[in-house]
Design a protein around this motif. Structure first.
Motif, PDB file in Angstrom:
ATOM      1  N   ASP A 121       0.833  -1.205   0.000  1.00  0.00           N
ATOM      2  CA  ASP A 121       0.000   0.000   0.000  1.00  0.00           C
ATOM      3  C   ASP A 121       0.866   1.253   0.000  1.00  0.00           C
ATOM      4  O   ASP A 121       0.451   2.309  -0.503  1.00  0.00           O
ATOM      5  CB  ASP A 121      -0.894   0.034   1.248  1.00  0.00           C
ATOM      6  CG  ASP A 121      -1.767  -1.187   1.383  1.00  0.00           C
ATOM      7  OD1 ASP A 121      -2.597  -1.417   0.486  1.00  0.00           O
ATOM      8  OD2 ASP A 121      -1.618  -1.915   2.393  1.00  0.00           O
ATOM      9  N   LEU A 122       2.066   1.126   0.572  1.00  0.00           N
ATOM     10  CA  LEU A 122       2.952   2.278   0.744  1.00  0.00           C
ATOM     11  C   LEU A 122       4.387   1.852   0.498  1.00  0.00           C
ATOM     12  O   LEU A 122       4.860   0.879   1.092  1.00  0.00           O
ATOM     13  CB  LEU A 122       2.816   2.844   2.165  1.00  0.00           C
ATOM     14  CG  LEU A 122       3.755   3.980   2.562  1.00  0.00           C
ATOM     15  CD1 LEU A 122       3.420   5.264   1.797  1.00  0.00           C
ATOM     16  CD2 LEU A 122       3.684   4.231   4.081  1.00  0.00           C
ATOM     17  N   VAL A 123       5.069   2.555  -0.389  1.00  0.00           N
ATOM     18  CA  VAL A 123       6.522   2.431  -0.533  1.00  0.00           C
ATOM     19  C   VAL A 123       7.120   3.744  -0.050  1.00  0.00           C
ATOM     20  O   VAL A 123       6.755   4.822  -0.525  1.00  0.00           O
ATOM     21  CB  VAL A 123       6.930   2.138  -1.987  1.00  0.00           C
ATOM     22  CG1 VAL A 123       8.449   2.286  -2.150  1.00  0.00           C
ATOM     23  CG2 VAL A 123       6.505   0.726  -2.395  1.00  0.00           C
ATOM     24  N   TYR A 124       8.048   3.641   0.899  1.00  0.00           N
ATOM     25  CA  TYR A 124       8.617   4.813   1.568  1.00  0.00           C
ATOM     26  C   TYR A 124      10.125   4.843   1.321  1.00  0.00           C
ATOM     27  O   TYR A 124      10.800   3.815   1.394  1.00  0.00           O
ATOM     28  CB  TYR A 124       8.338   4.713   3.073  1.00  0.00           C
ATOM     29  CG  TYR A 124       8.910   5.845   3.910  1.00  0.00           C
ATOM     30  CD1 TYR A 124       8.173   6.999   4.156  1.00  0.00           C
ATOM     31  CD2 TYR A 124      10.180   5.739   4.480  1.00  0.00           C
ATOM     32  CE1 TYR A 124       8.688   8.024   4.940  1.00  0.00           C
ATOM     33  CE2 TYR A 124      10.701   6.767   5.252  1.00  0.00           C
ATOM     34  CZ  TYR A 124       9.953   7.905   5.474  1.00  0.00           C
ATOM     35  OH  TYR A 124      10.465   8.921   6.248  1.00  0.00           O
ATOM     36  N   THR A 125      10.638   6.022   0.998  1.00  0.00           N
ATOM     37  CA  THR A 125      12.081   6.226   0.867  1.00  0.00           C
ATOM     38  C   THR A 125      12.451   7.480   1.632  1.00  0.00           C
ATOM     39  O   THR A 125      11.883   8.552   1.384  1.00  0.00           O
ATOM     40  CB  THR A 125      12.508   6.370  -0.604  1.00  0.00           C
ATOM     41  OG1 THR A 125      12.185   5.171  -1.303  1.00  0.00           O
ATOM     42  CG2 THR A 125      14.001   6.587  -0.712  1.00  0.00           C
ATOM     43  N   SER A 126      13.380   7.352   2.586  1.00  0.00           N
ATOM     44  CA  SER A 126      13.762   8.511   3.398  1.00  0.00           C
ATOM     45  C   SER A 126      15.010   9.178   2.838  1.00  0.00           C
ATOM     46  O   SER A 126      15.644   8.688   1.900  1.00  0.00           O
ATOM     47  CB  SER A 126      13.955   8.106   4.859  1.00  0.00           C
ATOM     48  OG  SER A 126      14.736   6.948   4.982  1.00  0.00           O
ATOM     49  N   ILE A 127      15.370  10.276   3.412  1.00  0.00           N
ATOM     50  CA  ILE A 127      16.346  11.196   2.848  1.00  0.00           C
ATOM     51  C   ILE A 127      17.746  10.591   2.789  1.00  0.00           C
ATOM     52  O   ILE A 127      18.156   9.842   3.665  1.00  0.00           O
ATOM     53  CB  ILE A 127      16.324  12.508   3.670  1.00  0.00           C
ATOM     54  CG1 ILE A 127      16.992  13.662   2.930  1.00  0.00           C
ATOM     55  CG2 ILE A 127      16.929  12.296   5.047  1.00  0.00           C
ATOM     56  CD1 ILE A 127      16.618  15.014   3.485  1.00  0.00           C
ATOM     57  N   GLY A 128      18.465  10.904   1.701  1.00  0.00           N
ATOM     58  CA  GLY A 128      19.823  10.427   1.520  1.00  0.00           C
ATOM     59  C   GLY A 128      19.898   9.068   0.875  1.00  0.00           C
ATOM     60  O   GLY A 128      20.792   8.269   1.200  1.00  0.00           O
TER      61      GLY A 128
END
Length: 274
Positions: A121-128
């Motif tokens: 439902d959600l693909v998340y990518t954080s900073i860097g």
């Protein structure tokens, strides 16, 4: 490209234990308080919205502090990273916090293949994260393949304009590196990592690539995504331009002089077409 990945993997394998031991990643705070969230996730809470019950995948999860934070918000998390040492630290943290998170060792470019039929439902990518990838189109293809129809990508990343600047220049904003995606990497040789530690790295050489904002959005559109939100910020969570920045009460760094001149990071959201 394979050589670049191997160089970068060796570097991140060395960084993992140093990052877990550093106060910058706040590992002990996660263990001491079941309510604690990473500063990166906390920054975007209102944009994330209610994620309770969602099947979520965190790409390039490193030692798992953002992954754990998303799980604490109620999502069912899988974390993926190419660094076995980072995943070892991530598993230790999740276990210490009694949080069930599934961690997978793989390159982002192999994510859809490695995870098989699982869709999120959600693909998340954080900073860097994106600066370690030579081709943004391959990333977008995997993101789209991993999402359910109607599923959402949530990305916060350093702004490509920032990544084109000379970070050694302390008195002006000077462009020194490519803004657009480029075949050859920018090569760094740095024995230091970005957390508080006296240790030095032996795997000091890394390869990075920039990707223009238009290139990132166009790649997502090509692979069946619809852009739903894009917000540029005058801040980011580390001192990217030493000598020109100041730390705010919110834990974010901004230009000391006329911060309106430069976007430092952005939050992007896109939905997979049904």
């Amino acid at each position: 490209m394979d050589d670049s990945f191997e160089l970068n993997k060796a570097n991140w394998n060395e960084r993992a234990a140093l990052h877990a031991a550093s106060p910058d990643y706040q590992v002990q705070k996660f263990i001491d308080s079941a309510e604690h969230l990473s500063d990166v996730v906390r920054f975007d809470l209102r944009r994330l919205g209610d994620i309770r019950g969602l099947e979520a995948l965190h790409l390039q999860c490193h030692i798992g502090t953002d992954t754990l934070s998303l799980a604490r918000l109620g999502a069912h998390l899988t974390g993926l990273d190419f660094s076995c040492a980072s995943l070892e630290q991530a598993r230790r943290l999740a276990e210490a916090c009694q949080q069930g998170i599934h961690f997978v060792e793989a390159s982002v470019y192999d994510a859809a293949q490695v995870l098989g039929e699982q869709r999120y439902d959600l693909v998340y990518t954080s900073i860097g994260a994106l600066n370690w990838l030579p081709r943004i189109d391959d990333w977008a293809q995997n993101v789209a393949a991993l999402l359910k129809p109607g599923g959402r990508l949530f990305l916060r990343e350093a702004h490509p304009i920032l990544l084109s600047l000379d970070e050694t220049c302390e008195d002006e904003l000077r462009i020194a590196h490519p803004y657009f995606e480029h075949r050859e990497p920018v090569v760094w040789d740095d024995e230091q990592t970005y957390v508080q530690t006296e240790a030095t790295l032996t795997a000091s050489v890394t390869h990075e690539w920039n990707h223009g904002l238009g290139e990132i959005i166009s790649a997502l559109l090509r692979h069946g995504m619809t852009l739903t939100a894009l917000e540029e910020h005058d801040c980011l969570p580390w001192e990217a331009l030493p000598g020109q920045m100041q730390l705010g009460a919110d834990g974010e760094w901004r230009l000391r002089s006329r911060p309106e001149r430069l976007p430092l990071s952005y939050t992007l959201q896109a939905v997979k077409n049904r």
